[in-house]
Design an enzyme around this catalytic site. Structure first.
Site, mmCIF file in Angstrom:
data_model
loop_
_atom_site.group_PDB
_atom_site.id
_atom_site.type_symbol
_atom_site.label_atom_id
_atom_site.label_comp_id
_atom_site.label_asym_id
_atom_site.label_seq_id
_atom_site.Cartn_x
_atom_site.Cartn_y
_atom_site.Cartn_z
ATOM 1 C CD1 TRP A 13 -2.563 1.512 2.401
ATOM 2 C CD2 TRP A 13 -2.764 1.622 0.178
ATOM 3 N NE1 TRP A 13 -3.558 2.426 2.099
ATOM 4 C CE2 TRP A 13 -3.702 2.508 0.748
ATOM 5 C CE3 TRP A 13 -2.692 1.507 -1.201
ATOM 6 C CZ2 TRP A 13 -4.561 3.288 -0.022
ATOM 7 C CZ3 TRP A 13 -3.558 2.290 -1.975
ATOM 8 C CH2 TRP A 13 -4.473 3.162 -1.376
ATOM 9 C CE LYS A 191 -10.379 -2.443 5.811
ATOM 10 N NZ LYS A 191 -9.569 -3.163 4.816
#
Length: 332
Positions: A13, A191
């Site tokens: 990322w 999440k």
């Protein structure tokens, strides 16, 4: 080409965001803690370990020296795992000017005390230090491959949010701004635990009905906790809430989902972690979310069962049965 940004964390990322910023014309410095890995990035001009075959722009530079980060730019984007977030900032602070601006794309809680990461930033730097979080439904390879993507940039400082949006926004990468840092942080952290749950359900061989129900009820848990902590309900229906939850629960690019799949299939935890070879943020997030929910008096049954699978060695099938055995109740 006058804007400079330093990005901390040379995983998938961090690398993807560095490629994006450099493509957008920023002089970009990517820092990683492993000198051998950074030497390989400099030699290959790509991150073969995490994002093979995606070349670095000429204006993307790499380093393993934190001191170079402070000299390069006062605008820093942190993309290290949540367990390294506080330590990295503590080491970085003496190297930065008083004009520093801190953003992060790290998703999770501070494992030291369960706090939100913007609280960690305020404690280490100054309460008025411009800070922002980037979050949303993003897989690193798709961003680096220039596939259409949208994210949320949340900050209490609108000027800083707009500055970051200007740096990152481009033809196929759309940025939205928000002032709800709490909501964006909670959505991004919890999440990951829900993705493990979704993976477990699919690994057990359950169907689309199960997955849809789990995502929907998982969102309800995220909203309950997030609103109690001060987040705005509408944030959880956006990119950093529902969008990110759907992405990470349904696609096997998600490391958290793949980890859950392996657990549901009865595979060994340690062997699965070695096979995936990257951080599984949902493992720590499940613990921190469970403890935070208990402290706040929030009912989060899916989170609780994931926690028990990970930390109490509860059998995945038993965890599902525990959820199904709960008494009927109103949906909202």
């Amino acid at each position: 080409m006058n804007t400079k940004i330093a990005i901390l964390g040379a995983g998938s990322w961090g690398t993807a965001l560095a490629i994006l910023a450099a493509r957008n014309g920023c002089q970009t410095l990517l820092w990683g803690r492993d000198p051998d890995h950074i030497a390989a990035l400099a030699r290959d001009r790509q991150n073969r370990r995490y994002l093979a075959d995606l070349a670095f722009p000429d204006n993307l530079f790499v380093t393993s020296e934190l001191a170079e980060v402070g000299k390069f730019s006062s605008l820093v984007l942190v993309v290290v795992p949540s367990h390294a977030f506080q330590e990295t900032l503590i080491k970085l602070k003496p190297l930065l000017s008083n004009q520093v601006k801190i953003a992060w794309a790290t998703k999770g809680f501070n494992p030291e005390d369960g706090s939100l990461l913007h609280e960690t930033v305020a404690d280490i730097f100054y309460p008025k230090t411009p800070s922002a979080i980037l979050s949303g439904p993003t897989f690193a390879r798709e961003v680096a491959a220039d596939l259409p993507t949208a994210i949320t940039i949340a900050s209490a400082n609108q000027d800083f949010a707009n500055q970051l949006a200007g740096i990152l926004h481009r033809g196929r990468f759309r940025t939205y701004t928000s002032s709800d840092m709490v909501g964006v942080e909670v959505g991004g952290a919890v999440k990951n635990a829900m993705a493990i749950a979704a993976g477990i359900a699919d690994g057990l061989g359950f169907g689309a009905n199960t997955r849809a129900a789990l995502i929907t009820r998982g969102l309800a848990e995220i909203i309950r906790l997030g609103v109690k902590l001060g987040g705005k309900q509408e944030t959880f229906m956006g990119l950093a809430g529902l969008g990110d939850l759907i992405l990470t629960c349904t696609d096997d690019q998600s490391r958290n989902r793949r980890f859950g799949l392996a657990l549901g299939q009865g595979k060994d935890k340690a062997a699965t972690l070695r096979e995936i070879g990257q951080e599984i943020e949902g493992i720590a997030a499940a613990r921190e979310t469970f403890l935070l929910a208990r402290k706040q008096g929030i009912d989060m049954p899916i989170t609780e069962q994931v926690y028990k699978v990970l930390y109490d060695d509860l059998a995945p099938l038993t965890a599902v049965q525990n959820l199904l055995a709960r008494d009927p109740k109103p949906e909202s």
